[in-house]
Design an enzyme around this catalytic site. Structure first.
Site, PDB file in Angstrom:
ATOM      1  N   ARG A 234       0.877  -1.180   0.000  1.00  7.89           N
ATOM      2  CA  ARG A 234       0.000   0.000   0.000  1.00  7.89           C
ATOM      3  C   ARG A 234       0.909   1.223   0.000  1.00  7.89           C
ATOM      4  NH1 ARG A 234      -3.393  -2.757  -1.628  1.00  7.89           N
ATOM      5  NH2 ARG A 234      -5.457  -3.233  -0.772  1.00  7.89           N
ATOM      6  N   ASP A 258       3.892  -0.068  -7.338  1.00  9.67           N
ATOM      7  CA  ASP A 258       2.593  -0.352  -7.972  1.00  9.67           C
ATOM      8  C   ASP A 258       1.493   0.393  -7.220  1.00  9.67           C
ATOM      9  OD1 ASP A 258       0.889  -1.895  -9.826  1.00  9.67           O
ATOM     10  OD2 ASP A 258       0.185  -2.923  -8.022  1.00  9.67           O
ATOM     11  N   GLU A 263      -2.884   7.642  -4.532  1.00  7.38           N
ATOM     12  CA  GLU A 263      -3.257   7.061  -5.823  1.00  7.38           C
ATOM     13  C   GLU A 263      -4.753   7.200  -6.139  1.00  7.38           C
ATOM     14  OE1 GLU A 263      -2.098   2.915  -5.022  1.00  7.38           O
ATOM     15  OE2 GLU A 263      -4.214   2.381  -5.171  1.00  7.38           O
ATOM     16  N   HIS A 295      -1.272   0.206  -9.814  1.00  4.43           N
ATOM     17  CA  HIS A 295      -2.004  -0.770  -8.998  1.00  4.43           C
ATOM     18  C   HIS A 295      -2.569  -1.915  -9.855  1.00  4.43           C
ATOM     19  CE1 HIS A 295      -3.888  -1.051  -4.774  1.00  4.43           C
ATOM     20  NE2 HIS A 295      -3.807  -2.264  -5.307  1.00  4.43           N
TER      21      HIS A 295
HETATM   22  P1  NAI Z   1      -1.407 -11.534   4.581  1.00  4.89           P
HETATM   23  O1  NAI Z   1      -2.341 -11.080   5.654  1.00  4.89           O
HETATM   24  O2  NAI Z   1      -1.444 -12.954   4.123  1.00  4.89           O
HETATM   25  O3  NAI Z   1       0.104 -11.216   5.020  1.00  4.89           O
HETATM   26  C1  NAI Z   1       0.508  -9.997   5.568  1.00  4.89           C
HETATM   27  C2  NAI Z   1       1.717 -10.281   6.456  1.00  4.89           C
HETATM   28  O4  NAI Z   1       2.229  -9.028   6.926  1.00  4.89           O
HETATM   29  C3  NAI Z   1       1.368 -11.127   7.702  1.00  4.89           C
HETATM   30  O5  NAI Z   1       2.240 -12.239   7.779  1.00  4.89           O
HETATM   31  C4  NAI Z   1       1.566 -10.156   8.854  1.00  4.89           C
HETATM   32  O6  NAI Z   1       2.032 -10.798  10.048  1.00  4.89           O
HETATM   33  C5  NAI Z   1       2.625  -9.215   8.261  1.00  4.89           C
HETATM   34  N1  NAI Z   1       2.731  -7.949   8.979  1.00  4.89           N
HETATM   35  C6  NAI Z   1       1.768  -7.291   9.665  1.00  4.89           C
HETATM   36  N2  NAI Z   1       2.292  -6.202  10.257  1.00  4.89           N
HETATM   37  C7  NAI Z   1       3.610  -6.193   9.940  1.00  4.89           C
HETATM   38  C8  NAI Z   1       4.683  -5.323  10.265  1.00  4.89           C
HETATM   39  N3  NAI Z   1       4.509  -4.263  11.068  1.00  4.89           N
HETATM   40  N4  NAI Z   1       5.918  -5.592   9.760  1.00  4.89           N
HETATM   41  C9  NAI Z   1       6.103  -6.678   8.989  1.00  4.89           C
HETATM   42  N5  NAI Z   1       5.127  -7.545   8.649  1.00  4.89           N
HETATM   43  C10 NAI Z   1       3.903  -7.292   9.116  1.00  4.89           C
HETATM   44  O7  NAI Z   1      -1.648 -10.523   3.371  1.00  4.89           O
HETATM   45  P2  NAI Z   1      -1.276 -10.744   1.831  1.00  4.89           P
HETATM   46  O8  NAI Z   1      -2.398 -11.407   1.135  1.00  4.89           O
HETATM   47  O9  NAI Z   1       0.078 -11.312   1.719  1.00  4.89           O
HETATM   48  O10 NAI Z   1      -1.263  -9.213   1.324  1.00  4.89           O
HETATM   49  C11 NAI Z   1      -0.333  -8.271   1.829  1.00  4.89           C
HETATM   50  C12 NAI Z   1      -0.730  -6.874   1.384  1.00  4.89           C
HETATM   51  O11 NAI Z   1      -0.517  -6.743  -0.024  1.00  4.89           O
HETATM   52  C13 NAI Z   1      -2.225  -6.550   1.558  1.00  4.89           C
HETATM   53  O12 NAI Z   1      -2.520  -6.120   2.871  1.00  4.89           O
HETATM   54  C14 NAI Z   1      -2.426  -5.447   0.560  1.00  4.89           C
HETATM   55  O13 NAI Z   1      -2.181  -4.201   1.187  1.00  4.89           O
HETATM   56  C15 NAI Z   1      -1.340  -5.702  -0.493  1.00  4.89           C
HETATM   57  N6  NAI Z   1      -1.932  -6.115  -1.784  1.00  4.89           N
HETATM   58  C16 NAI Z   1      -1.628  -5.396  -2.913  1.00  4.89           C
HETATM   59  C17 NAI Z   1      -2.169  -5.743  -4.138  1.00  4.89           C
HETATM   60  C18 NAI Z   1      -1.838  -5.012  -5.404  1.00  4.89           C
HETATM   61  O14 NAI Z   1      -2.526  -5.214  -6.422  1.00  4.89           O
HETATM   62  N7  NAI Z   1      -0.804  -4.188  -5.442  1.00  4.89           N
HETATM   63  C19 NAI Z   1      -3.119  -6.853  -4.242  1.00  4.89           C
HETATM   64  C20 NAI Z   1      -3.317  -7.587  -3.005  1.00  4.89           C
HETATM   65  C21 NAI Z   1      -2.761  -7.207  -1.828  1.00  4.89           C
END
Ligand code: NAI
Length: 334
Positions: A234, A258, A263, A295
């Site tokens: 994000r 991205d 945005e 994005h």
């Molecule tokens: P997820 O929930 O499976 O994994 C997120 C990980 O981040 C978890 O393991 C969590 O413990 C960790 N985390 C939380 N706080 C943290 C911190 N302070 N420092 C380090 N790690 C921390 O989520 P997923 O599916 O892997 O997605 C991650 C992010 O990717 C989403 O929240 C979203 O913002 C972004 N995203 C972007 C997309 C795009 O098109 N550019 C599409 C989908 C998701």
């Protein structure tokens, strides 16, 4: 159930209509983003379906509640744009798509990394102009380099697997280490070590109060001189102004994004005939060592199909049991 879908693009409409076919669901679509001015369009709808840049703050939720809306379904994984506490107080359920294709996002992050490292975007433009000089196109081997991964959930894990395949040394930061990453040989370290030792840093954490501007001026100063930063998580995980200063000084070697903090006023639209009003974003586009996509990391046919199916499933589960299949609750904000 009647669902009004905000921020609809033709591909959203096609995939949602396909997923809803045969179910007792009425879908209406609007291209408009959800905000205070457009919320009244939800009058008569039981649910609204929103995307990453729709505003779902306390005031909008109160408007939706007064219109009779009982459910907000996000067709994305991140839910930082929703005031979950306000939704809980108003009794509006919130659902999301926790997983659709972590591969789509991880593969896009790798595409950005490789493109920027090997200057593929510049090489493509040069070759089409008949310029076959290599000056300025030099990259580095990923094999043997150190790659830092912030957030090793679904997407971060896929990214680690790909980089492991390249033969990189993978460092990670996550308050909840992923056993599958540990089994791969990923080494969990504290942020200062990850910043100091990584040649490439890729962000895959959610946007929360703890991760807002995680990469600020201080973090950038701790990074290895000449390192690359990749952000597909994000925009606000990175302080864009601090990044611009680090690019200008040369300390930050390159940047691929991205996502961008502001945005919402730019992405998902064709603005090619308009003057970009965001001076910070416009400055980013002037750097030769900055690569931006709008994005699109999620944007694969597999991901769109899965997003639509889960979104419809969330609505059907709410209709049957009063709760979306993948509910987002206030606790998830912690
Ligand atoms: P997820 O929930 O499976 O994994 C997120 C990980 O981040 C978890 O393991 C969590 O413990 C960790 N985390 C939380 N706080 C943290 C911190 N302070 N420092 C380090 N790690 C921390 O989520 P997923 O599916 O892997 O997605 C991650 C992010 O990717 C989403 O929240 C979203 O913002 C972004 N995203 C972007 C997309 C795009 O098109 N550019 C599409 C989908 C998701």
């Amino acid at each position: 159930m009647h669902v009004l879908v905000f921020s609809t693009r033709p591909y959203d409409r096609r995939s949602l209509e396909r997923a809803a076919s045969g179910h007792a669901l009425r879908l209406s679509f609007t291209e408009a983003a959800l905000d205070a001015a457009t919320a009244p369009a939800a009058a008569g709808a039981d649910a609204v379906c929103v995307f990453v840049n729709d505003r779902v703050d306390a005031a909008i939720l109160a408007q939706l509640k007064a219109l009779g809306v009982r459910l907000v379904v996000l067709r994305c994984a991140g839910f930082n744009n929703v005031d979950l506490e306000a939704a809980a107080e108003l009794g509006i359920a919130v659902g999301r798509v926790p997983e659709y294709s972590p591969h789509a996002v991880a593969e896009h992050a790798v595409a950005l990394l490789l493109t920027l490292n090997r200057r593929i975007h510049r090489a493509h433009a040069r070759v089409r102009e008949g310029n076959f000089a290599l000056e300025g196109l030099m990259g580095f081997d990923l094999h043997g380099r150190t790659v830092g991964v912030v957030g090793t959930g679904r997407i971060g894990e896929c990214f680690c697997r790909i980089l492991h395949g390249f033969g990189s040394r993978v460092l990670a930061l996550d308050p909840q280490p992923n056993p599958r990453c540990l089994a791969l040989g990923v080494q969990y370290v504290a942020l200062p070590q990850l910043l100091a030792e990584s040649d490439v840093i890729s962000l895959h954490c959610p946007l929360t109060p703890a991760t807002r501007h995680l990469i600020d001026a201080e973090a950038l100063a701790r990074m290895k001189p000449g390192a690359m930063l990749v952000n597909t998580s994000r925009g606000a995980v990175v302080d864009t102004r601090a990044v611009i200063a680090a690019l200008k000084s040369g300390h930050l070697g390159s940047l691929a994004i991205d996502v961008y903090e502001e945005e919402g006023d730019l992405f998902f639209r064709d603005l090619s005939d308009e003057v970009i009003q965001d001076d910070v974003f416009a400055r980013l586009l002037t750097f030769p060592n900055v690569l931006v996509t709008g994005h699109q990391a999620f944007f694969t046919e597999d991901a769109l199909r899965a997003i639509a199916e889960t979104t419809v499933d969330n609505v059907l589960a709410f209709a049957a049991d009063g709760a979306p299949r993948h509910a987002v609750s206030v606790e998830r904000l912690a």
